[in-house]
Design an enzyme around this catalytic site. Structure first.
Site, mmCIF file in Angstrom:
data_model
loop_
_atom_site.group_PDB
_atom_site.id
_atom_site.type_symbol
_atom_site.label_atom_id
_atom_site.label_comp_id
_atom_site.label_asym_id
_atom_site.label_seq_id
_atom_site.Cartn_x
_atom_site.Cartn_y
_atom_site.Cartn_z
ATOM 1 N N HIS A 53 0.828 -1.212 0.000
ATOM 2 C CA HIS A 53 0.000 0.000 0.000
ATOM 3 C C HIS A 53 0.864 1.264 0.000
ATOM 4 O O HIS A 53 0.405 2.321 -0.423
ATOM 5 C CB HIS A 53 -0.974 -0.006 1.184
ATOM 6 C CG HIS A 53 -2.131 -0.928 0.970
ATOM 7 N ND1 HIS A 53 -3.389 -0.682 1.478
ATOM 8 C CD2 HIS A 53 -2.241 -2.108 0.288
ATOM 9 C CE1 HIS A 53 -4.213 -1.677 1.126
ATOM 10 N NE2 HIS A 53 -3.530 -2.551 0.409
ATOM 11 N N ASN B 152 -7.733 1.394 3.215
ATOM 12 C CA ASN B 152 -6.885 1.307 4.415
ATOM 13 C C ASN B 152 -7.647 1.376 5.737
ATOM 14 O O ASN B 152 -7.255 0.748 6.723
ATOM 15 C CB ASN B 152 -5.862 2.450 4.399
ATOM 16 C CG ASN B 152 -4.880 2.326 3.236
ATOM 17 O OD1 ASN B 152 -4.731 1.254 2.662
ATOM 18 N ND2 ASN B 152 -4.228 3.432 2.896
#
Ligand code: HEM
Ligand SMILES: *[C@@H]1O[C@H](CO)[C@@H](O)[C@H](O)[C@H]1NC(C)=O
Length: 339
Positions: A74, A102
């Site tokens: 990420h 997230n």
């Protein structure tokens, strides 16, 4: 999935166009290259220290390995691997932690904090958080049984984050195969990289919210309703009720060997038991031609998977943010830009 998206132009042409556009977008960048010996004289202990710290983390919680590998992914998909994912929200800066892929999901920030504080005590202000995360992800993979690869280093930490890019660049589980692949191609990663890197789902967990559509969708169809699959499916359904509730209940992405980095994720896909729609689509989508062959190859040949995974991780780790090199820094605290 049973009803994959229907592209208006043929999938292969569409993907070729994306690859072409992203090549042009990236051709202007000439980043200072990463090297293996960037810290050889400034912090010779860095690799050993990170390995020892990760060892401690994985011993105390085997899921730590998965958390760190996902954090690195990420990080790299948003402005390149520049530690942007680690930044906390402040009055002055909107971080990436509350972006939709997230929020309530990405974990392991304290692991990076602990490693960082160890590294800072040996080599203050030398090693970037982005490098720490990249090295820790490699060590995490090794510690749970995966391959070794050399990690080029010399990344800088960004002084910015992008909530918007975190929402747009990171693939989501209920997107069609073509959209997922497009997000990799856009960053210069190939279809092969997409399939190999998805193999990281051989470790770690997913929350109900992310697999509900799959288990009440085509799971039964892809797994062929075999008795063993039915038993597992009913377990998944009781953890994740159709009507809602239990959003944060977790199940392993690879229920055969949830804490081992091996190729059993690909076996799972051959059985039609991938937990996320995006996993199973690599094998079962009607558009899965090239990806299906790769899934079969990695299922039959662990060595081929390990080699490609290592290579693709280096390639993903090479995604850099040109701005970070010009205006980047080595953060003192991974959660905050330097004052
Ligand atoms: C191909 C597109 C991908 C999609 C759509 C995707 C999506 C997801 C989702 C939805 C979860 C579960 C999160 C949650 O429920 O809180 C997850 C977990 C995970 N992902 Fe991916 N992912 C992808 C690719 C990758 C890649 C490339 C890597 C690393 C190389 C990776 C590493 C992981 C790991 C290790 C976990 C488990 C984390 C944990 O235990 O909390 N994923 N992914
Ligand atoms: C990654 O970057 C390093 C250093 O810039 C380079 O030597 C290597 O070939 C790159 N690897 C891949 C797979 O892109």
């Amino acid at each position: 999935m049973a009803a994959p998206i229907r592209p208006r132009i043929p999938a292969t042409q569409f993907l070729a166009a994306i690859a072409f556009v992203s090549a042009i977008l990236r051709s202007g960048a000439s980043d200072p290259p990463l090297t293996l010996d960037h810290y050889a004289s400034s912090c010779p202990t860095v690799f050993e220290n990170i390995r020892k710290e990760m060892e401690r983390e994985v011993l105390s919680d085997p899921r730590s390995a998965a958390l760190v590998v996902r954090l690195h992914f990420h990080d790299c998909f948003v402005q390149g691997c520049d530690g942007s994912v680690l930044l906390d929200d402040t009055v002055m800066l909107q971080g990436e932690k509350t972006a939709s892929p997230n929020i309530n999901s990405l974990k392991g920030f304290e692991i990076i904090d602990r490693i960082k504080s160890k590294i800072e005590s040996d080599c203050p202000r030398i090693v970037s958080c982005a490098d720490i995360l990249t090295i820790a992800a490699r060590d995490a993979v090794i510690l749970v049984g995966g391959p070794y690869w050399d990690v080029p280093v010399g990344r800088k930490d960004s002084r910015s984050a992008s909530y918007e890019l975190a929402n747009t660049n990171i693939p989501t589980p209920n997107q069609g195969l073509i959209s997922v692949i497009s997000k990799f191609l856009y960053l210069g990663l190939s279809i092969t990289d997409t399939v190999a890197l998805s193999g990281a789902h051989t470790i770690g967990m997913a929350r109900c919210e992310n697999f509900r559509a799959r288990i009440y969708g085509d799971y039964e169809l892809t797994s062929g309703g075999s008795p063993l699959s039915e038993v597992h499916l009913s377990k998944l359904k009781s953890a994740c009720p159709a009507a809602g509730g239990g959003e944060d209940n977790i199940e392993p992405l690879d229920y055969a060997t949830p804490y081992t980095f091996d190729n059993s994720y690909y076996h799972l896909l051959l059985n039609g038991e991938g937990l996320l729609n995006s996993d199973q689509e690599l094998y079962s989508s009607i558009l899965a031609i090239q990806t299906k062959k790769l899934v079969e190859q990695y299922a039959f040949d662990t060595g081929a998977f390990f080699r490609q995974f290592s290579d693709s991780m280096v390639k993903m780790g090479n995604l850099t943010n040109p701005d970070s090199f010009l205006q980047g820094e080595v953060r003192k605290n991974c959660r905050l830009i330097n004052a």
